[in-house]
Design an enzyme around this catalytic site. Structure first.
Site, PDB file in Angstrom:
ATOM      1  N   GLY A 180     -63.602 -55.408 -17.086  1.00  0.00           N
ATOM      2  CA  GLY A 180     -64.035 -54.332 -18.158  1.00  0.00           C
ATOM      3  C   GLY A 180     -65.354 -54.057 -18.339  1.00  0.00           C
ATOM      4  N   SER A 181     -65.625 -53.560 -19.487  1.00  0.00           N
ATOM      5  CA  SER A 181     -67.141 -53.438 -20.004  1.00  0.00           C
ATOM      6  C   SER A 181     -67.776 -54.787 -20.533  1.00  0.00           C
ATOM      7  CB  SER A 181     -67.262 -52.124 -20.860  1.00  0.00           C
ATOM      8  OG  SER A 181     -66.705 -52.419 -21.969  1.00  0.00           O
ATOM      9  N   CYS A 200     -67.543 -51.052 -10.675  1.00  0.00           N
ATOM     10  CA  CYS A 200     -68.727 -51.944 -11.274  1.00  0.00           C
ATOM     11  C   CYS A 200     -69.893 -52.281 -10.299  1.00  0.00           C
ATOM     12  CB  CYS A 200     -67.998 -53.024 -11.962  1.00  0.00           C
ATOM     13  SG  CYS A 200     -66.840 -54.060 -10.727  1.00  0.00           S
ATOM     14  N   GLU A 208     -75.701 -48.877 -17.307  1.00  0.00           N
ATOM     15  CA  GLU A 208     -74.613 -48.675 -16.474  1.00  0.00           C
ATOM     16  C   GLU A 208     -74.000 -47.176 -16.534  1.00  0.00           C
ATOM     17  OE1 GLU A 208     -70.753 -50.690 -14.404  1.00  0.00           O
ATOM     18  OE2 GLU A 208     -71.171 -51.068 -16.747  1.00  0.00           O
ATOM     19  N   ASN A 215     -60.291 -48.480 -13.302  1.00  0.00           N
ATOM     20  CA  ASN A 215     -60.908 -47.769 -12.203  1.00  0.00           C
ATOM     21  C   ASN A 215     -60.135 -48.213 -10.984  1.00  0.00           C
ATOM     22  OD1 ASN A 215     -61.855 -50.493 -12.556  1.00  0.00           O
ATOM     23  ND2 ASN A 215     -63.856 -49.926 -11.836  1.00  0.00           N
ATOM     24  N   PRO A 249     -51.653 -53.092 -18.755  1.00  0.00           N
ATOM     25  CA  PRO A 249     -52.376 -51.938 -17.818  1.00  0.00           C
ATOM     26  C   PRO A 249     -53.110 -50.934 -18.622  1.00  0.00           C
ATOM     27  CG  PRO A 249     -50.009 -51.503 -18.497  1.00  0.00           C
ATOM     28  CD  PRO A 249     -50.352 -52.632 -19.376  1.00  0.00           C
ATOM     29  N   GLU A 287     -64.901 -60.590 -15.886  1.00  0.00           N
ATOM     30  CA  GLU A 287     -65.641 -59.784 -14.945  1.00  0.00           C
ATOM     31  C   GLU A 287     -65.964 -58.419 -15.345  1.00  0.00           C
ATOM     32  OE1 GLU A 287     -67.106 -57.520 -12.375  1.00  0.00           O
ATOM     33  OE2 GLU A 287     -64.923 -57.058 -11.908  1.00  0.00           O
ATOM     34  N   LEU A 288     -67.365 -58.386 -15.786  1.00  0.00           N
ATOM     35  CA  LEU A 288     -67.721 -57.334 -16.425  1.00  0.00           C
ATOM     36  C   LEU A 288     -68.799 -56.217 -15.728  1.00  0.00           C
ATOM     37  CD1 LEU A 288     -68.544 -59.384 -19.700  1.00  0.00           C
ATOM     38  CD2 LEU A 288     -66.404 -58.215 -19.142  1.00  0.00           C
TER      39      LEU A 288
END
Length: 467
Positions: free
Chosen positions: A216-217, A273, A367, A141, A165, A238-239
């Site tokens: 990511g998720s 996010c 989400e 994103n 990446p 960092e989700l």
């Protein structure tokens, strides 16, 4: 016999145009990269802080010189409107320059041993040393900006970095990796490993990486943490987020509505996010807020992300748009009413406003990664906080009110990593800690935090130093 695999295509998600191809890294290539990273690690750790800072500054200058081309390439492969990818590249430049400063500020401490009887004449200090090769797993994103947070932090702390990446939009990072090499990074200190999800999974479980940093998720975070556990490497996550915006009855209605339009429906095509993903509005201004939100949403232009005037481009893939469409259908099935939008054409998802959303809808707790704004009512602000906290996520939240006492009371009770007063949750400044508890991962990323995360602390005691 060759171990090379077929190249992976990269397309414009809106038009389907083929933009390029990348290699799908094999296990043998990962093994070679990790071995090379060991040498790169030694070279980076040997660099004085001022030389690491200069490396990052040279990289920032080279990115800046190609900023327009990089922004256009990123927009083409990612789907965000060009003016937004332009700002993303600018953010990455600032981040590299910010970490150049952090490279010279990795401070140790002097610890007073006279706090312990019998140790009064001894001296203890701590120093910060590089942690080791860092695996940087970058999402689709905001790939350039989030890459910068991970790679620049690792290099600033004297580490090698292995970057994976996003498979759907890697091309801008492929070019930036070439610029890092041109800036003078030691051999093996900065490597890009392209390919599918197996690359991230292998980097997480291989012993050659000392840390793995993922944005990511939550599902991906759990899998990476599980794989990293066998080698006891440091895990920085960092989700996901399901960020709530609470609009109290004394709020500036127009400003609150605009915060949802820009912080959810437009920016990042809703694929952020920390985007506003749930809106709770107090009864007294609910109708006025919805009217303002619908008016703002109606002004948004959906279309080619490279064209002037486009506010919302295609999502990263048609599959992603289909998931958003299904989430909207689930909310409607639970009793919500579609007030605007809801259409889908390929990877394009029209900005959608839903009202009369049941606060207990399971679909509201999930989400939704797209331009959808579900609006629910509340009577008591503290009840809105309770509903916001029922989410399994804990990234950010926002409160609109003119009462500063109320603002702090609600902020104190929100179980999140950050609270924005009278603004959108979709706020990330590189010098602020960014992250949150619960299913958001529990880590914090930012200029003053991440470089330290990628170091280890060593204690040195000099006996009789003060005797």
């Amino acid at each position: 016999m060759s171990t090379r695999t077929a190249p992976l295509p990269v397309h414009n998600p809106g038009t389907g145009e083929l933009l390029g191809e990348i290699e799908d890294s094999t296990p043998e290539q990962l093994t070679a990269a990790l071995a090379t990273a060991e040498r790169g690690q030694r070279a980076m750790a040997a660099l004085p802080a001022h030389e690491r800072a200069r490396l990052l500054l040279r990289t920032a200058d080279l990115i800046e010189a190609e900023a327009a081309d990089l922004a256009r390439l990123l927009a083409a492969e990612n789907g965000k409107p060009l003016f937004q990818t332009t700002e993303e590249v600018k953010a990455a430049i600032r981040i590299f320059r910010g970490y150049a400063g952090e490279a010279t500020r990795l401070f140790g401490r002097q610890i007073p041993l006279d706090a312990v009887p019998g140790l009064e004449r001894h001296l203890a200090v701590t120093v910060r040393e590089p942690l080791g090769p860092v695996a940087a797993l970058v999402p689709f994103n905001y790939p350039v900006e989030l890459y910068a947070h991970k790679a620049a932090a690792a290099l600033a702390a004297g580490n090698a970095v292995l970057v994976h990446p996003p498979v759907r939009c890697p091309l801008a990072l492929v070019r930036i990796a070439e610029l890092v090499a041109r800036a003078g990074a030691p051999e093996g200190a900065h490597q890009l490993l392209t390919g599918g999800v197996h690359v991230s999974q292998e980097l997480a479980c291989r012993p050659g990486a000392a840390a793995v940093s993922l944005t990511g998720s939550t599902h991906a975070g759990r899998e990476i943490a599980r794989r990293a556990a066998d080698t006891l490497k440091k895990v920085h996550l960092e989700l996901g987020g399901n960020d709530a915006l609470i609009v109290c009855d004394d709020a500036d209605v127009e400003a609150a509505a605009q915060a949802v339009v820009l912080g959810r429906l437009a920016r990042g095509n809703g694929q952020i996010c920390c985007a506003v993903k749930r809106v709770y509005v107090q009864d007294g201004i609910h109708d006025a807020f919805v009217d303002a939100l619908l008016a703002g949403a109606a002004k948004l232009t959906v279309g080619d992300q490279l064209a002037d005037g486009t506010d919302v481009g295609p999502l990263i893939s048609e599959d992603a748009a289909e998931r958003v469409e299904a989430a909207v259908a689930a909310l409607v099935s639970d009793g919500a009413r579609k007030a605007a939008g809801g259409g889908r054409r390929g990877a394009f998802s029209d900005p959608t406003v839903l009202v009369d959303v049941p606060a207990d809808s399971p679909a509201l707790a999930a989400e939704i990664f797209g331009p959808v704004a579900p609006v629910a009512r509340f009577t008591d602000p503290f009840d809105a906080v309770r509903m916001a906290n029922e989410s399994p996520y804990g990234l950010q939240a926002a409160v609109f009110t003119q009462d500063i006492r109320r603002a702090f009371q609600l902020a104190h009770r929100l179980d999140v990593g950050g609270v924005v007063i009278n603004g959108s949750t979709a706020l990330r400044a590189e010098n602020l800690p960014f992250g949150g508890p619960k299913d958001t991962g529990g880590s914090a990323e930012g200029l003053h935090d991440t470089a330290l995360e990628f170091t280890r602390q060593k204690t040195i005691v000099v006996m009789e130093a003060l005797g």
